[in-house]
Write a protein that holds these residues in place. Sequence first.
Motif, mmCIF file in Angstrom:
data_model
loop_
_atom_site.group_PDB
_atom_site.id
_atom_site.type_symbol
_atom_site.label_atom_id
_atom_site.label_comp_id
_atom_site.label_asym_id
_atom_site.label_seq_id
_atom_site.Cartn_x
_atom_site.Cartn_y
_atom_site.Cartn_z
ATOM 1 N N VAL A 152 0.846 -1.191 0.000
ATOM 2 C CA VAL A 152 0.000 0.000 0.000
ATOM 3 C C VAL A 152 0.883 1.243 0.000
ATOM 4 O O VAL A 152 1.835 1.332 0.779
ATOM 5 C CB VAL A 152 -0.932 0.016 1.226
ATOM 6 C CG1 VAL A 152 -1.723 1.325 1.276
ATOM 7 C CG2 VAL A 152 -1.890 -1.160 1.188
ATOM 8 N N ASP A 157 -5.141 6.280 -1.242
ATOM 9 C CA ASP A 157 -4.110 5.247 -1.298
ATOM 10 C C ASP A 157 -4.272 4.381 -2.536
ATOM 11 O O ASP A 157 -5.316 4.418 -3.218
ATOM 12 C CB ASP A 157 -4.178 4.345 -0.055
ATOM 13 C CG ASP A 157 -3.901 5.100 1.224
ATOM 14 O OD1 ASP A 157 -2.889 5.832 1.267
ATOM 15 O OD2 ASP A 157 -4.688 4.960 2.174
ATOM 16 N N ILE A 176 -3.267 0.188 -3.719
ATOM 17 C CA ILE A 176 -2.621 -1.102 -3.509
ATOM 18 C C ILE A 176 -1.901 -1.453 -4.803
ATOM 19 O O ILE A 176 -2.543 -1.615 -5.848
ATOM 20 C CB ILE A 176 -3.639 -2.204 -3.158
ATOM 21 C CG1 ILE A 176 -4.367 -1.858 -1.854
ATOM 22 C CG2 ILE A 176 -2.942 -3.556 -3.020
ATOM 23 C CD1 ILE A 176 -5.459 -2.847 -1.476
ATOM 24 N N ARG A 181 -4.587 -8.311 0.798
ATOM 25 C CA ARG A 181 -4.112 -6.994 1.220
ATOM 26 C C ARG A 181 -5.271 -6.014 1.367
ATOM 27 O O ARG A 181 -5.259 -5.165 2.269
ATOM 28 C CB ARG A 181 -3.100 -6.434 0.206
ATOM 29 C CG ARG A 181 -2.360 -5.202 0.724
ATOM 30 C CD ARG A 181 -1.550 -5.551 1.958
ATOM 31 N NE ARG A 181 -0.999 -4.405 2.657
ATOM 32 C CZ ARG A 181 -1.632 -3.675 3.569
ATOM 33 N NH1 ARG A 181 -2.898 -3.961 3.888
ATOM 34 N NH2 ARG A 181 -1.041 -2.673 4.186
ATOM 35 N N TYR A 199 -6.455 -4.023 4.708
ATOM 36 C CA TYR A 199 -6.618 -2.562 4.699
ATOM 37 C C TYR A 199 -7.915 -2.157 5.381
ATOM 38 O O TYR A 199 -7.922 -1.291 6.261
ATOM 39 C CB TYR A 199 -6.587 -2.056 3.256
ATOM 40 C CG TYR A 199 -6.650 -0.547 3.118
ATOM 41 C CD1 TYR A 199 -5.486 0.191 2.916
ATOM 42 C CD2 TYR A 199 -7.855 0.142 3.189
ATOM 43 C CE1 TYR A 199 -5.529 1.580 2.783
ATOM 44 C CE2 TYR A 199 -7.905 1.526 3.066
ATOM 45 C CZ TYR A 199 -6.740 2.235 2.857
ATOM 46 O OH TYR A 199 -6.788 3.600 2.739
ATOM 47 N N THR A 204 -8.004 -2.927 9.125
ATOM 48 C CA THR A 204 -7.194 -1.953 9.856
ATOM 49 C C THR A 204 -7.953 -0.654 10.069
ATOM 50 O O THR A 204 -7.913 -0.052 11.158
ATOM 51 C CB THR A 204 -5.879 -1.671 9.106
ATOM 52 O OG1 THR A 204 -5.131 -2.887 8.997
ATOM 53 C CG2 THR A 204 -5.039 -0.641 9.842
ATOM 54 N N GLU A 205 -8.662 -0.194 9.023
ATOM 55 C CA GLU A 205 -9.466 1.022 9.157
ATOM 56 C C GLU A 205 -10.562 0.845 10.213
ATOM 57 O O GLU A 205 -10.876 1.770 10.960
ATOM 58 C CB GLU A 205 -10.072 1.415 7.814
ATOM 59 C CG GLU A 205 -9.064 1.886 6.786
ATOM 60 C CD GLU A 205 -8.314 3.128 7.226
ATOM 61 O OE1 GLU A 205 -8.959 4.064 7.755
ATOM 62 O OE2 GLU A 205 -7.078 3.159 7.067
#
Length: 257
Positions: free
Chosen positions: A6, A45, A47, A98, A102, A105-106
Amino acid sequence: KLIAIVKSVASLNADERSRMWTVFARYYAKVKHETFAQDLSEKNDVILLLDSGDRSIQGFSTIKVYEERHRERAFLAIFSGDTIVEEEYWGQKALHRRFVRYVVTEKLKRPFTPVFWFLITKGYKTYLLLARNFPEHWPRHTRATPSWEASLIDHLALRKFGKAYDPGRGVLRLAGDAPRLRDGVAPLDAQLLSAPDVRYFVDQNPGHARGEELCCIGRVDALLSLAFTGRLFKHVFQRTSLRARRVLAMATAGLFG
């Protein structure tokens, strides 16, 4: 083999942006570099999917994060933009893993705020990334979309795309010169259409070949985290088990060969 990293859009260098455009233009028709660049600049962002050998970019997916309110409820929406992978790498799971990391995690950053993945998709492959990884997603073939979630899809799509969105069908109808997948990129055959989720996508978005996009959301919650963790441990176990079987086979060959 692909690896996924990322990066913030602001940190992309000129070579990375150029390679992303090359990959994108190979698989999409009716695309303009200026439009691609403008769309990329609006994202947070990306990936990047890199070949594990020479580290060349072989695909990507762009991401925009929104913090909003709907019907007096605060929520976070993670919007997926342009997504593409070079054909020789199709079927690999680096992007899936991935991306789920992501969004999880958010969610961990905001444990008490509802978090949703918001995506628009003109291809069944992206829809399957949602349908086969997110336990709670809409629309879906197994049950009707709940009222609040249906209104959330409408809210997000109308906010971003305005009159191009058809609330009655849940589909985004862009102008005739809108980008679309090139012929042969995601072909459908009888075997694929035998899968209920693929058939559902086609039924809901019969104009996908013309570039029309189905608007969808997936809930990011504990169920997703548990499902993702379970698949990750299963993958690690299978790899470890395979390695152990190979070592045992080699040892047996040494003893009895």
